[in-house]
Design an enzyme around this catalytic site. Structure first.
Site, PDB file in Angstrom:
ATOM      1  N   ALA A 173     -11.199  11.053 -53.236  1.00 31.38           N
ATOM      2  CA  ALA A 173     -10.388   9.858 -52.997  1.00 31.38           C
ATOM      3  C   ALA A 173      -9.725   9.408 -54.294  1.00 31.38           C
ATOM      4  O   ALA A 173      -9.573   8.220 -54.565  1.00 31.38           O
ATOM      5  CB  ALA A 173     -11.261   8.751 -52.422  1.00 31.38           C
ATOM      6  N   GLY A 174      -9.320  10.380 -55.117  1.00 33.00           N
ATOM      7  CA  GLY A 174      -8.542  10.072 -56.314  1.00 33.00           C
ATOM      8  C   GLY A 174      -7.087   9.874 -55.931  1.00 33.00           C
ATOM      9  O   GLY A 174      -6.755   9.661 -54.750  1.00 33.00           O
ATOM     10  N   ALA A 175      -6.208   9.981 -56.923  1.00 34.00           N
ATOM     11  CA  ALA A 175      -4.787   9.713 -56.693  1.00 34.00           C
ATOM     12  C   ALA A 175      -4.208  10.640 -55.615  1.00 34.00           C
ATOM     13  O   ALA A 175      -3.507  10.191 -54.701  1.00 34.00           O
ATOM     14  CB  ALA A 175      -4.025   9.908 -58.004  1.00 34.00           C
ATOM     15  N   TRP A 176      -4.530  11.929 -55.685  1.00 32.69           N
ATOM     16  CA  TRP A 176      -3.914  12.889 -54.765  1.00 32.69           C
ATOM     17  C   TRP A 176      -4.566  12.842 -53.385  1.00 32.69           C
ATOM     18  O   TRP A 176      -3.883  12.852 -52.362  1.00 32.69           O
ATOM     19  CB  TRP A 176      -3.961  14.286 -55.371  1.00 32.69           C
ATOM     20  CG  TRP A 176      -3.138  15.343 -54.705  1.00 32.69           C
ATOM     21  CD1 TRP A 176      -3.452  16.653 -54.618  1.00 32.69           C
ATOM     22  CD2 TRP A 176      -1.842  15.213 -54.066  1.00 32.69           C
ATOM     23  NE1 TRP A 176      -2.460  17.354 -53.970  1.00 32.69           N
ATOM     24  CE2 TRP A 176      -1.463  16.489 -53.614  1.00 32.69           C
ATOM     25  CE3 TRP A 176      -0.990  14.136 -53.818  1.00 32.69           C
ATOM     26  CZ2 TRP A 176      -0.260  16.734 -52.928  1.00 32.69           C
ATOM     27  CZ3 TRP A 176       0.209  14.365 -53.138  1.00 32.69           C
ATOM     28  CH2 TRP A 176       0.564  15.647 -52.707  1.00 32.69           C
ATOM     29  N   SER A 234       1.824  12.069 -57.263  1.00 33.56           N
ATOM     30  CA  SER A 234       1.268  11.227 -56.197  1.00 33.56           C
ATOM     31  C   SER A 234       1.847   9.823 -56.199  1.00 33.56           C
ATOM     32  O   SER A 234       2.031   9.219 -55.139  1.00 33.56           O
ATOM     33  CB  SER A 234      -0.252  11.181 -56.296  1.00 33.56           C
ATOM     34  OG  SER A 234      -0.638  10.698 -57.549  1.00 33.56           O
ATOM     35  N   LYS A 281       1.420  25.645 -64.560  1.00 29.47           N
ATOM     36  CA  LYS A 281       2.478  24.756 -65.070  1.00 29.47           C
ATOM     37  C   LYS A 281       1.899  23.561 -65.822  1.00 29.47           C
ATOM     38  O   LYS A 281       2.591  22.936 -66.633  1.00 29.47           O
ATOM     39  CB  LYS A 281       3.448  24.314 -63.959  1.00 29.47           C
ATOM     40  CG  LYS A 281       2.838  23.523 -62.805  1.00 29.47           C
ATOM     41  CD  LYS A 281       2.630  22.051 -63.076  1.00 29.47           C
ATOM     42  CE  LYS A 281       1.789  21.416 -61.997  1.00 29.47           C
ATOM     43  NZ  LYS A 281       1.298  20.080 -62.302  1.00 29.47           N
ATOM     44  N   SER A 304       3.340  12.406 -65.008  1.00 27.21           N
ATOM     45  CA  SER A 304       2.408  13.535 -65.100  1.00 27.21           C
ATOM     46  C   SER A 304       1.389  13.279 -66.203  1.00 27.21           C
ATOM     47  O   SER A 304       1.741  13.014 -67.353  1.00 27.21           O
ATOM     48  CB  SER A 304       3.176  14.825 -65.395  1.00 27.21           C
ATOM     49  OG  SER A 304       2.306  15.766 -65.993  1.00 27.21           O
ATOM     50  N   ARG A 305       0.121  13.419 -65.839  1.00 25.25           N
ATOM     51  CA  ARG A 305      -0.957  13.200 -66.824  1.00 25.25           C
ATOM     52  C   ARG A 305      -0.942  14.304 -67.875  1.00 25.25           C
ATOM     53  O   ARG A 305      -1.234  14.060 -69.036  1.00 25.25           O
ATOM     54  CB  ARG A 305      -2.332  13.132 -66.140  1.00 25.25           C
ATOM     55  CG  ARG A 305      -2.630  11.848 -65.379  1.00 25.25           C
ATOM     56  CD  ARG A 305      -2.022  11.785 -64.013  1.00 25.25           C
ATOM     57  NE  ARG A 305      -2.211  12.945 -63.197  1.00 25.25           N
ATOM     58  CZ  ARG A 305      -3.210  13.117 -62.320  1.00 25.25           C
ATOM     59  NH1 ARG A 305      -4.074  12.171 -62.134  1.00 25.25           N
ATOM     60  NH2 ARG A 305      -3.305  14.209 -61.584  1.00 25.25           N
ATOM     61  N   GLU A 359      -5.671  18.356 -65.600  1.00 22.16           N
ATOM     62  CA  GLU A 359      -6.338  19.661 -65.432  1.00 22.16           C
ATOM     63  C   GLU A 359      -5.908  20.685 -66.478  1.00 22.16           C
ATOM     64  O   GLU A 359      -6.640  21.624 -66.777  1.00 22.16           O
ATOM     65  CB  GLU A 359      -6.034  20.232 -64.033  1.00 22.16           C
ATOM     66  CG  GLU A 359      -6.550  19.412 -62.875  1.00 22.16           C
ATOM     67  CD  GLU A 359      -8.033  19.676 -62.570  1.00 22.16           C
ATOM     68  OE1 GLU A 359      -8.761  20.151 -63.467  1.00 22.16           O
ATOM     69  OE2 GLU A 359      -8.427  19.380 -61.433  1.00 22.16           O
TER      70      GLU A 359
HETATM   71  N1  LIG Z   1      -2.274  13.194 -58.799  1.00 26.08           N
HETATM   72  C1  LIG Z   1      -1.305  14.039 -58.491  1.00 26.08           C
HETATM   73  O1  LIG Z   1      -0.129  13.692 -58.578  1.00 26.08           O
HETATM   74  C2  LIG Z   1      -1.633  15.422 -58.041  1.00 26.08           C
HETATM   75  C3  LIG Z   1      -2.843  16.008 -58.311  1.00 26.08           C
HETATM   76  N2  LIG Z   1      -3.083  17.299 -57.930  1.00 26.08           N
HETATM   77  C4  LIG Z   1      -4.365  17.943 -58.205  1.00 26.08           C
HETATM   78  O2  LIG Z   1      -5.350  17.355 -57.361  1.00 26.08           O
HETATM   79  C5  LIG Z   1      -6.613  17.320 -58.039  1.00 26.08           C
HETATM   80  C6  LIG Z   1      -7.115  15.879 -58.062  1.00 26.08           C
HETATM   81  O3  LIG Z   1      -6.178  15.129 -58.789  1.00 26.08           O
HETATM   82  P1  LIG Z   1      -6.220  13.528 -58.786  1.00 26.08           P
HETATM   83  O4  LIG Z   1      -6.519  13.010 -57.434  1.00 26.08           O
HETATM   84  O5  LIG Z   1      -4.986  13.099 -59.421  1.00 26.08           O
HETATM   85  O6  LIG Z   1      -7.457  13.273 -59.747  1.00 26.08           O
HETATM   86  P2  LIG Z   1      -8.355  11.988 -59.847  1.00 26.08           P
HETATM   87  O7  LIG Z   1      -9.021  12.066 -61.163  1.00 26.08           O
HETATM   88  O8  LIG Z   1      -7.593  10.775 -59.480  1.00 26.08           O
HETATM   89  O9  LIG Z   1      -9.464  12.217 -58.687  1.00 26.08           O
HETATM   90  C7  LIG Z   1     -10.378  13.285 -58.754  1.00 26.08           C
HETATM   91  C8  LIG Z   1     -11.305  13.222 -57.565  1.00 26.08           C
HETATM   92  O10 LIG Z   1     -12.264  14.311 -57.695  1.00 26.08           O
HETATM   93  C9  LIG Z   1     -13.564  13.785 -57.494  1.00 26.08           C
HETATM   94  N3  LIG Z   1     -14.578  14.534 -58.226  1.00 26.08           N
HETATM   95  C10 LIG Z   1     -14.568  14.890 -59.536  1.00 26.08           C
HETATM   96  N4  LIG Z   1     -15.713  15.519 -59.848  1.00 26.08           N
HETATM   97  C11 LIG Z   1     -16.456  15.570 -58.703  1.00 26.08           C
HETATM   98  C12 LIG Z   1     -17.741  16.079 -58.373  1.00 26.08           C
HETATM   99  N5  LIG Z   1     -18.500  16.663 -59.299  1.00 26.08           N
HETATM  100  N6  LIG Z   1     -18.172  15.969 -57.107  1.00 26.08           N
HETATM  101  C13 LIG Z   1     -17.411  15.362 -56.173  1.00 26.08           C
HETATM  102  N7  LIG Z   1     -16.185  14.851 -56.415  1.00 26.08           N
HETATM  103  C14 LIG Z   1     -15.725  14.955 -57.677  1.00 26.08           C
HETATM  104  C15 LIG Z   1     -13.477  12.347 -58.015  1.00 26.08           C
HETATM  105  O11 LIG Z   1     -14.525  11.553 -57.510  1.00 26.08           O
HETATM  106  C16 LIG Z   1     -12.122  11.926 -57.472  1.00 26.08           C
HETATM  107  O12 LIG Z   1     -12.247  11.541 -56.123  1.00 26.08           O
HETATM  108  C17 LIG Z   1      -6.368  17.899 -59.438  1.00 26.08           C
HETATM  109  O13 LIG Z   1      -6.726  19.263 -59.429  1.00 26.08           O
HETATM  110  C18 LIG Z   1      -4.863  17.737 -59.622  1.00 26.08           C
HETATM  111  O14 LIG Z   1      -4.324  18.711 -60.493  1.00 26.08           O
HETATM  112  C19 LIG Z   1      -2.180  18.007 -57.225  1.00 26.08           C
HETATM  113  C20 LIG Z   1      -0.961  17.468 -56.907  1.00 26.08           C
HETATM  114  C21 LIG Z   1      -0.589  16.138 -57.286  1.00 26.08           C
HETATM  115  O1  LIG Z   2       0.538  18.375 -60.113  1.00 25.20           O
HETATM  116  C1  LIG Z   2       1.126  17.333 -60.187  1.00 25.20           C
HETATM  117  C2  LIG Z   2       2.444  17.114 -59.573  1.00 25.20           C
HETATM  118  O2  LIG Z   2       2.801  18.159 -58.737  1.00 25.20           O
HETATM  119  C3  LIG Z   2       0.530  16.201 -60.919  1.00 25.20           C
HETATM  120  O3  LIG Z   2       0.708  16.435 -62.275  1.00 25.20           O
HETATM  121  P1  LIG Z   2      -0.338  15.808 -63.295  1.00 25.20           P
HETATM  122  O4  LIG Z   2      -1.684  16.322 -62.878  1.00 25.20           O
HETATM  123  O5  LIG Z   2       0.107  16.326 -64.615  1.00 25.20           O
HETATM  124  O6  LIG Z   2      -0.238  14.325 -63.185  1.00 25.20           O
END
Ligand SMILES: NC(=O)C1=CN([C@@H]2O[C@H](COP(=O)(O)OP(=O)(O)OC[C@H]3O[C@@H](n4cnc5c(N)ncnc54)[C@H](O)[C@@H]3O)[C@@H](O)[C@H]2O)C=CC1
Ligand SMILES: O=C(CO)COP(=O)(O)O
EC number: 1.1.1.94
Length: 319
Positions: A19-22, A122, A173, A236-237, A263
């Site tokens: 339940a993170g950003a994505w 996201s 990327k 982008s982080r 990541e």
């Molecule tokens: N935020 C974005 O714009 C986008 C993110 N992504 C990818 O999606 C993935 C998640 O990104 P975000 O949501 O932004 O990250 P975030 O940091 O906001 O959320 C990460 C989620 O993973 C969970 N998590 C981490 N370690 C865990 C564990 N040991 N057990 C259970 N849950 C765990 C956290 O509790 C949290 O819900 C990453 O691989 C990112 O590269 C892909 C496309 C867009």
């Molecule tokens: O993958 C992403 C957009 O497609 C999100 O990029 P960041 O993880 O760098 O924020």
């Protein structure tokens, strides 16, 4: 947590893990399409077993470090035999160098695994801005089901039959996005940035094809598309990591203040380990690695790239 839309378009039950950003953005997209959506995180009060019970689709959007722990939690639980697993994580496992889809597929060999990746910042998606993505699988029917469930007027979903290429485009990327942020942080200009992103794509293709992905995939949304988005957006982080290092901050300080997961920091470590073992030339990623290790200043990393031996451009992603 259950999110439901009062006017369902296509009925399906989708369990979203992370339940993170994505994960949250994807849950809102799925709910807006009328699906019954369960959103689980390790902080949830609801049990994982309850959230995935009866799910047609399990969509994982946990960060890389959560993939194995979550897979291990699900393994003993009963999954319906036709449940489709979708992975939206962009990373490489440091202990095995596997991609998230490889980890999911090894744990659930009889289930279709679909990779979801594309230029999908996201925050923009949460604002309702239009975006496109790719769902890729060796199981074409499963990819079409996920496409039908998630496609909407603000989220255009394409299918693709090269899951490894789609996954590696989204993952690799992030390393180049760190370099692009550094380039902007140093105010090196548009020419330098264009050169870096173009040569970064050549590097991604060189690595990705060596590992078995198709060249064409990297010119699509999950490769070039995501590269353009993350190398050009302060949202982008990964870009932020490079930008702030260029401003003289130290990596621990940058990561501590960052909202969410970059990541690319861990991906760079895994990538350099593999590239060294396999003799793949990755000059930009190597400078990102040295920068993250604190072995080189941002300006010295630029100098090292500019001082490399000259070479022909055509076909140069092959060597
Ligand atoms: N935020 C974005 O714009 C986008 C993110 N992504 C990818 O999606 C993935 C998640 O990104 P975000 O949501 O932004 O990250 P975030 O940091 O906001 O959320 C990460 C989620 O993973 C969970 N998590 C981490 N370690 C865990 C564990 N040991 N057990 C259970 N849950 C765990 C956290 O509790 C949290 O819900 C990453 O691989 C990112 O590269 C892909 C496309 C867009
Ligand atoms: O993958 C992403 C957009 O497609 C999100 O990029 P960041 O993880 O760098 O924020």
């Amino acid at each position: 947590m259950t999110i439901q839309n009062p006017k369902p378009k296509i009925e399906a039950t989708i369990a979203i893990l992370g339940a993170g950003a994505w994960g949250t953005a994807l849950a809102n997209l799925a709910a807006a399409n009328g699906h019954q959506v369960g959103l689980w995180s390790r902080e949830s009060s609801e049990s994982l077993a309850d959230v995935i019970a009866g799910a047609d689709i399990i969509l994982s959007a946990v960060s890389m470090k959560g993939v194995r722990p979550v897979v291990e939690l699900i393994k003993p639980l009963a999954l319906s035999s036709d449940t489709i697993i979708v992975t939206a994580t962009k990373g490489l496992d440091p202990s095995t160098t596997c991609t998230p889809a490889q980890i999911w597929q090894a744990a659930f060999p009889s289930h279709p695994v679909v990779v979801l990746a594309g230029p999908n910042l996201s925050k923009e998606i949460e604002q309702g801005l239009p975006a496109a993505t790719v769902v890729a699988s060796t199981d074409a029917e499963a990819a079409k089901v996920v496409q039908a469930r998630l496609n909407s007027t603000r989220f255009r979903v394409y299918t693709n039959s090269d899951p490894l290429g789609v996954e590696l485009g989204g993952t690799l990327k992030n390393v180049i996005a760190i370099s692009a942020g550094t380039c902007d942080g140093l105010q090196l200009g548009t020419n330098a940035k264009a050169a870096l992103v173009t040569r970064g794509l050549a590097e991604i293709i060189r690595i990705g094809t060596h590992w078995g992905a198709k060249t064409d995939t990297f010119y699509g949304l999950s490769g070039l598309g995501d590269l353009l988005a993350t190398c050009n957006s302060p949202l982008s982080r990964n870009y932020q990591v490079g930008y702030q290092l260029a401003q003289g901050k130290q990596l621990p300080e940058v990561l501590a203040a960052l909202q969410g997961t970059a990541e690319g920091v861990n991906t760079t470590q895994v990538l350099i380990q593999l590239a060294n073992q396999q003799g793949i030339s990755v000059p930009i990623s190597y400078q990102v690695y040295r920068l993250l290790q604190g072995e080189v200043t941002p300006q010295a990393a630029v100098d090292a790239l500019m001082l490399r031996d000259v070479k022909p451009e055509i076909g140069s992603w092959r060597y």
